[in-house]
Write a protein that holds these residues in place. Sequence first.
Motif, PDB file in Angstrom:
ATOM      1  N   GLU A 260       0.814  -1.033  -0.003  1.00  0.00           N
ATOM      2  CA  GLU A 260       0.207  -0.153   0.040  1.00  0.00           C
ATOM      3  C   GLU A 260       0.867   0.885   0.068  1.00  0.00           C
ATOM      4  O   GLU A 260       0.018   2.246  -0.211  1.00  0.00           O
ATOM      5  CB  GLU A 260      -1.096  -0.252   1.099  1.00  0.00           C
ATOM      6  CG  GLU A 260       0.169   0.394   2.879  1.00  0.00           C
ATOM      7  CD  GLU A 260       0.443  -1.409   3.389  1.00  0.00           C
ATOM      8  OE1 GLU A 260       0.552  -0.950   4.383  1.00  0.00           O
ATOM      9  OE2 GLU A 260       0.405  -2.361   2.255  1.00  0.00           O
ATOM     10  N   LEU A 261       2.193   1.412   0.922  1.00  0.00           N
ATOM     11  CA  LEU A 261       2.777   2.068   0.091  1.00  0.00           C
ATOM     12  C   LEU A 261       2.681   2.906  -0.971  1.00  0.00           C
ATOM     13  O   LEU A 261       2.555   2.211  -2.319  1.00  0.00           O
ATOM     14  CB  LEU A 261       4.514   2.093   0.353  1.00  0.00           C
ATOM     15  CG  LEU A 261       4.720   1.619   1.805  1.00  0.00           C
ATOM     16  CD1 LEU A 261       5.799   0.822   2.565  1.00  0.00           C
ATOM     17  CD2 LEU A 261       4.562   2.908   2.933  1.00  0.00           C
ATOM     18  N   PRO A 262       3.383   4.221  -1.107  1.00  0.00           N
ATOM     19  CA  PRO A 262       3.088   5.361  -2.596  1.00  0.00           C
ATOM     20  C   PRO A 262       4.665   4.270  -3.212  1.00  0.00           C
ATOM     21  O   PRO A 262       5.495   4.315  -3.157  1.00  0.00           O
ATOM     22  CB  PRO A 262       3.627   5.886  -2.238  1.00  0.00           C
ATOM     23  CG  PRO A 262       2.836   6.316  -0.841  1.00  0.00           C
ATOM     24  CD  PRO A 262       2.529   5.492  -0.096  1.00  0.00           C
ATOM     25  N   PRO A 263       4.921   4.079  -4.493  1.00  0.00           N
ATOM     26  CA  PRO A 263       5.767   3.563  -5.461  1.00  0.00           C
ATOM     27  C   PRO A 263       6.683   4.662  -5.552  1.00  0.00           C
ATOM     28  O   PRO A 263       5.901   6.102  -5.937  1.00  0.00           O
ATOM     29  CB  PRO A 263       5.246   2.965  -6.864  1.00  0.00           C
ATOM     30  CG  PRO A 263       4.040   3.791  -6.729  1.00  0.00           C
ATOM     31  CD  PRO A 263       3.443   4.471  -5.316  1.00  0.00           C
ATOM     32  N   PHE A 264       7.921   4.517  -5.614  1.00  0.00           N
ATOM     33  CA  PHE A 264       8.910   4.800  -6.551  1.00  0.00           C
ATOM     34  C   PHE A 264       8.916   5.066  -7.596  1.00  0.00           C
ATOM     35  O   PHE A 264       8.972   3.928  -8.401  1.00  0.00           O
ATOM     36  CB  PHE A 264      10.205   4.482  -5.745  1.00  0.00           C
ATOM     37  CG  PHE A 264      10.168   4.449  -4.274  1.00  0.00           C
ATOM     38  CD1 PHE A 264      11.256   5.573  -3.505  1.00  0.00           C
ATOM     39  CD2 PHE A 264      10.263   3.665  -3.695  1.00  0.00           C
ATOM     40  CE1 PHE A 264      11.237   5.578  -2.107  1.00  0.00           C
ATOM     41  CE2 PHE A 264       9.803   3.283  -1.774  1.00  0.00           C
ATOM     42  CZ  PHE A 264      10.407   4.591  -1.421  1.00  0.00           C
ATOM     43  N   GLN A 265       9.333   5.689  -7.617  1.00  0.00           N
ATOM     44  CA  GLN A 265       9.242   6.188  -9.220  1.00  0.00           C
ATOM     45  C   GLN A 265      10.661   6.776 -10.277  1.00  0.00           C
ATOM     46  O   GLN A 265      11.700   7.876  -9.964  1.00  0.00           O
ATOM     47  CB  GLN A 265       8.259   7.047 -10.052  1.00  0.00           C
ATOM     48  CG  GLN A 265       6.883   6.590  -9.728  1.00  0.00           C
ATOM     49  CD  GLN A 265       5.762   7.473 -10.811  1.00  0.00           C
ATOM     50  OE1 GLN A 265       4.400   7.744 -10.423  1.00  0.00           O
ATOM     51  NE2 GLN A 265       6.472   8.906 -11.521  1.00  0.00           N
ATOM     52  N   PHE A 266      11.155   6.173 -11.526  1.00  0.00           N
ATOM     53  CA  PHE A 266      12.500   6.023 -11.800  1.00  0.00           C
ATOM     54  C   PHE A 266      12.055   7.106 -12.924  1.00  0.00           C
ATOM     55  O   PHE A 266      11.913   5.947 -14.270  1.00  0.00           O
ATOM     56  CB  PHE A 266      13.428   4.587 -11.189  1.00  0.00           C
ATOM     57  CG  PHE A 266      13.761   4.943 -10.293  1.00  0.00           C
ATOM     58  CD1 PHE A 266      15.092   4.886  -9.285  1.00  0.00           C
ATOM     59  CD2 PHE A 266      13.050   4.118  -9.938  1.00  0.00           C
ATOM     60  CE1 PHE A 266      15.195   5.078  -8.495  1.00  0.00           C
ATOM     61  CE2 PHE A 266      13.366   3.511  -8.208  1.00  0.00           C
ATOM     62  CZ  PHE A 266      14.034   4.109  -7.883  1.00  0.00           C
ATOM     63  N   PRO A 267      12.287   7.885 -13.833  1.00  0.00           N
ATOM     64  CA  PRO A 267      12.059   8.274 -14.888  1.00  0.00           C
ATOM     65  C   PRO A 267      12.875   7.418 -16.149  1.00  0.00           C
ATOM     66  O   PRO A 267      14.369   7.168 -15.455  1.00  0.00           O
ATOM     67  CB  PRO A 267      12.509   9.768 -15.106  1.00  0.00           C
ATOM     68  CG  PRO A 267      13.003  10.634 -14.256  1.00  0.00           C
ATOM     69  CD  PRO A 267      13.096   9.591 -13.208  1.00  0.00           C
ATOM     70  N   ILE A 268      12.527   6.928 -17.007  1.00  0.00           N
ATOM     71  CA  ILE A 268      13.071   6.656 -18.141  1.00  0.00           C
ATOM     72  C   ILE A 268      13.861   7.232 -19.909  1.00  0.00           C
ATOM     73  O   ILE A 268      12.736   7.560 -20.269  1.00  0.00           O
ATOM     74  CB  ILE A 268      12.891   5.019 -18.397  1.00  0.00           C
ATOM     75  CG1 ILE A 268      13.293   4.547 -17.394  1.00  0.00           C
ATOM     76  CG2 ILE A 268      13.906   4.547 -20.308  1.00  0.00           C
ATOM     77  CD1 ILE A 268      14.145   4.147 -17.162  1.00  0.00           C
TER      78      ILE A 268
END
Length: 302
Positions: A260-268
């Motif tokens: 349920e934790l917000p996801p981490f995001q890594f731009p490509i």
Amino acid sequence: MNWAAISFDWNQVRAFLATAEEGSFSGAARALKTTQPTIGRQISELEERLGVTLFERSVRGPTLTEAGRDLLDHVRVMGEAATRISMSATAHSEDISGLVTVTATDLLSAQTLPGLLAPLRDSNPGVRVNIVASNDLQNLIQREADIAIRHVRPEQPDLIARHVGDFHAGLYASKAYLDRAGRPRTPRDVADHDFVGNPDPTRLIAPMHNLGIPLRPENFVMSSESGVVVWQLLRADLGLSVLPDALCDPDPSLERVLPELPPFQFPIWLVTHRELQTSKRIRVVFDLLVRGFREMGNLKRD
């Protein structure tokens, strides 16, 4: 000295320039993918041809002499001109064959690029690909790579970049580790567990604190600069880590912690030099990667 009136052996000039920029003969050898004795021999031959000493040799390494510093300014201009010539020749080539160098992090290189590039063997068998697995930002302007896959947008005006989406990442551990150490029920519980990850724990501690997870440097029991190694540490039941969903979700031995934790995001970002977009073979690989990333079901797109 009138350097313009002297003929040069380009291999000797490259050895001189690489040594001046790397600060050592061994560094120049690595940069030029040759041996240290070859670099030393080429520089000695250049010094003999010019009749001057370009480097003072000592136990601390080579130091440019006044003549060496004078020559360096001229050689850099030559190097920039050679790079432009190479780019121009590549850009105007009509032949869809030859080598294309793609650089990405070791984790992307090992887990994502092979599948994305596989269709190239059927569609354009004359194109050969060299994958440089590196977490460093390769210098596209100096042609260390034709295409780079990065998590940050480059700022150099000669580079063009296309954002193809964002990798989602989450907090993962092996099921065996969680069976042994217990499954966290709250963000606070996570701080009681071991972690594996980058050697600089501050890169993860701050975003974890933002999620209510009070991590400390002491939580990190093993680390590596290599994403592939961190992944294997996770699979070896050594603790928790933040890794891409695309890598961990298909692995039955791994489990997402607190989903349920917000996801981490890594731009490509797919990046190439502006002039190289007119090279057919580089454009073929670039477009293939764009399509491949955008077709990935676990990649968030704009």
